[in-house]
Design an enzyme around this catalytic site. Structure first.
Site, short mmCIF file in Angstrom:
data_model
loop_
_atom_site.label_atom_id
_atom_site.label_comp_id
_atom_site.label_asym_id
_atom_site.label_seq_id
_atom_site.Cartn_x
_atom_site.Cartn_y
_atom_site.Cartn_z
N GLU A 176 0.85 -1.19 0.00
CA GLU A 176 0.00 0.00 0.00
C GLU A 176 0.88 1.24 0.00
OE1 GLU A 176 -2.31 -0.61 3.56
OE2 GLU A 176 -0.87 0.42 4.82
N HIS A 205 -4.13 3.52 8.27
CA HIS A 205 -2.96 2.96 8.93
C HIS A 205 -1.99 4.07 9.29
CE1 HIS A 205 -3.54 -1.10 6.64
NE2 HIS A 205 -4.33 -1.00 7.67
#
Length: 709
Positions: free
Chosen positions: A256, A300
């Site tokens: 990611e 995150h």
């Protein structure tokens, strides 16, 4: 000694003549962490990731409610749990030995691995205890461990060759082929087989696993890197394990936005394919965050790109060019991997048959019986509440925190003017590959060149940057031939920023700097100042209260602040043509949902991660937040029930319809994973105008169709 010179009115910056304060972050006095050979290497611990039936597992925080529930499920799965530790307690727990400290547990239980199930505020110490006890594998699952606690841990890990860390903020590691689970992965999703999976995102990994399970290939070993800024085990570490593992026939990577893990993996893949030739195991990959807005943290803690780091789209291309087959959505991994295995000359029929034979002895079905309500309650209780990560101060707020650290730099100027075209970039940030702080330097601030010219110079968190490291950074900036005053300022500035970085638990401290042509002094340009601090230090450990008191929520996006109060991560996207509201569980899955919608011609108005504790009330609040945006013409609920229960999400959707004014906005729901049949049935039998789908592609096509009406 004169105070810091400023070309702004004196009221902007009033500086005393003190030296930088000493760091306030607590440190621990320890003996050297190794009885290893003279030149220990943390890389030597990679083989410790090869877990299986042989792995003797203990729990730290064994008697805690979350650890107890997790241990019961892992025992039923077949994990070889041999006991655990709770400070000050001894006896038995779950019929297994309970010991008061890790040293005794090491001596009596001879563990190969430890599952760290303690609060984030205590995790740093617990991991250090495990390193000191030389436990081979340490799995830390807690979210919101302060960044500088992990930096301290990482600096210790580098001095030894006995212990390997997985995490922090990771679902853990699981070997379905050996029925060994160290973490909180949703067991029904996994099946023994021959595909190795490494992932940054928990939810994306669960959907990947489900696709591989449905394909009949199953998994050999699944490693969760975790979504924090620094990971104890990265994608390259996982690749090295998968290469050597005879049970692994194919490899999947899930990356990611943020950091260089994917680029490092691409370099490894290139070398591996050259080394292995036609015998190379096929590799497929996905990168989430292709359409993430620049400069935003996407759920995150580590899901953001620093200056000089590649975008998710660039990393996608780099992996593709290295030889990885790229996938746009995780539900496609099963079919893609079967094709790749065939193309590599492997017998897919034999692989699936072998996986099926192993599945007959699968331990998941031996889970202790619970009612559906109990199962939902237990699953929710085991997941930490979402929190905001990162405090970014505005440039006009920066002089106050900077004052104590720059006051001794006579002649250094702070200018309110934008940086000139010949300015330099200088800062202290995180080098995620080196797992340490670093000097980030560039001879230019030109946005078109900055990404290629920023270079990182890592240094030991405990010691600060050495004179040699500082000199290397200055040479890269082409400041080594600068006027003596500017050169002295630059050296002192790096030392001051590194002291502030550690003392105030920063994530990034940076600025554009230039040389005053008249005085030869160094100039900091205030509009370019970036002062970003770790929110977890305050939320988890109540440190840095003075810094975090500077947060001004009135200047932030109201919906994002409102979402935070309910444990929801919400990012409003600025695309004026967007008209699809998204409601997703999991940061990685939420990013990928936005990306995948774009593949089908749709554009999302928001990023929304309901978090691990998604409840019916949370889903209702999510609908309220989404509907505040007048652009929204359709809402897409995309849930993969790994840890989040599909039935509960369905109930939340119905609750929203009953209690929220939906304003005629249609809703499309895709529920897969845990209790997906229950969730789908609830939606189907509701009688409400909600459309339910099983596959992502068909759901996305319908969403885009509704958005275009």
């Amino acid at each position: 000694m004169p105070a810091l010179r400023t070309s702004h009115p004196p009221s902007l910056l009033s500086l005393s003549l003190t030296h930088p304060p000493k760091p306030s972050l607590p440190t621990r006095s320890r003996r050297p962490f190794s009885a290893s050979p003279a030149r220990p290497s943390y890389d030597d611990t990679v083989p410790n990731l090869r877990i299986g039936k042989h792995t003797r597992v203990i729990y730290q925080g064994f008697t805690g409610r979350v650890a107890t529930t997790n241990a019961q499920d892992s025992l039923a799965y077949g994990t070889n749990i041999v006991g655990g530790v709770t400070p000050g307690k001894s006896g038995e727990h779950l019929g297994l030995p309970l010991l008061p400290d890790l040293r005794k547990a090491k001596e009596q239980l001879r563990p190969d691995a430890t599952a760290v199930f303690v609060p984030a505020s205590q995790c740093g110490k617990a991991i250090e205890d495990a390193i000191e006890a030389e436990i081979g594998l340490i799995v830390s699952v807690a979210e919101h461990i302060p960044l500088h606690d992990i930096m301290r841990v990482a600096s210790i890990l580098k001095t030894q060759s006995k212990s390997r860390l997985v995490g922090a903020n990771a679902p853990g590691i699981i070997a379905p082929i050996g029925s060994c689970r160290i973490g909180f992965q949703p067991l029904p999703t996994f099946a023994p087989g021959h595909i190795g999976i490494a992932a940054k995102s928990g939810t994306l990994s669960y959907e990947t696993v489900a696709s591989i399970t449905r394909s009949g290939l199953g998994q050999s070993l699944c490693i969760g890197m975790g979504g924090d800024i620094i990971a104890g085990t990265n994608l390259v570490d996982a690749l090295r394990v998968f290469e050597a593992d005879p049970e692994t026939e194919g490899i999947i990577l899930v990356g990611e936005i943020g950091g260089r893990a994917e680029e490092d993996a691409a370099e490894w893949i290139k070398e591996y394919r050259q080394r292995a030739g036609g015998k190379a195991k096929p590799i497929a990959a996905l990168v989430g965050g292709l359409h993430a807005p620049p400069g935003r943290i996407m759920g995150h803690a580590g899901a953001w790109a620093a200056k000089g780091e590649r975008t998710a789209a660039e990393k996608y291309k780099i992996l593709q060019e290295a030889g990885a087959t790229m996938v746009d959505h995780p539900e496609n991994f099963g079919g893609v991997m079967k094709t790749l295995l065939r193309q590599s000359g492997r017998d897919v029929g034999k692989i699936t048959q072998d996986a099926a034979n192993q599945r007959r002895g699968y331990h998941t079905l031996r889970r202790r019986p619970t009612s559906l309500a109990q199962e939902r309650s237990t699953r929710i209780a085991s997941i930490p509440q979402q929190q905001r990560r990162g405090l970014l101060l505005r440039p006009d707020q920066a002089p106050g925190p900077l004052e104590p650290y720059l006051s001794h730099l006579a002649g250094l100027a702070l200018s309110p003017e934008p940086a000139p075209t010949d300015a330099f970039h200088l800062g202290i940030t995180v080098d995620r590959t080196a797992r340490s702080p670093c000097i980030a330097a560039s001879p230019t601030t030109n946005p078109a060149q900055l990404g290629q010219r920023v270079k990182r110079f890592p240094y030991d968190w405990r010691c600060g940057p050495s004179t040699a490291t500082i000199q290397q950074a200055l040479e890269h900036m082409q400041l080594d031939a600068a006027p003596p005053a500017a050169l002295a300022h630059a050296k002192a500035l790096i030392e001051a920023l590194s002291a502030m970085y550690k003392a105030k638990e920063a994530v990034t401290l940076s600025s554009s700097v230039s040389i005053d042509s008249q005085t030869g002094n160094l100039v900091l340009h205030q509009p370019s100042l970036v002062l970003q601090f770790d929110d977890a230090a305050y939320r988890s450990n109540q440190r840095q209260g003075d810094i975090h008191s500077l947060r001004q929520t009135t200047t932030e996006v109201p919906e994002e602040v409102e979402a935070e109060a309910h444990g929801i991560v919400f990012v409003k996207l600025d695309d004026p043509s967007a008209n699809i509201g998204t409601l997703v569980n999991g940061a990685g899955l939420a990013m990928n949902t936005i990306d995948a919608l774009r593949q089908h011609g749709g554009r999302a108005t928001n990023f929304l991660d309901t978090g691990g504790k998604a409840t019916s009330a949370t889903v209702k609040k999510s609908f309220e937040l989404i509907l505040q945006d007048p652009r929204v013409r359709v809402i897409f609920v995309n849930i993969f029930g790994g840890l989040t229960d599909g039935g509960m999400i369905a109930e939340g959707v119905l609750l929203a319809f009953r209690e929220v004014a939906m304003q005629g906005v249609p809703v499309v729901v895709r529920i897969r994973g845990t209790n997906e049949a229950v969730g789908q049935k609830i939606i189907a039998e509701s009688g409400l105008e909600v459309e339910a789908f099983d596959g992502f592609a068909e759901a996305a096509r319908r969403v885009v169709e509704l958005a275009r009406r």
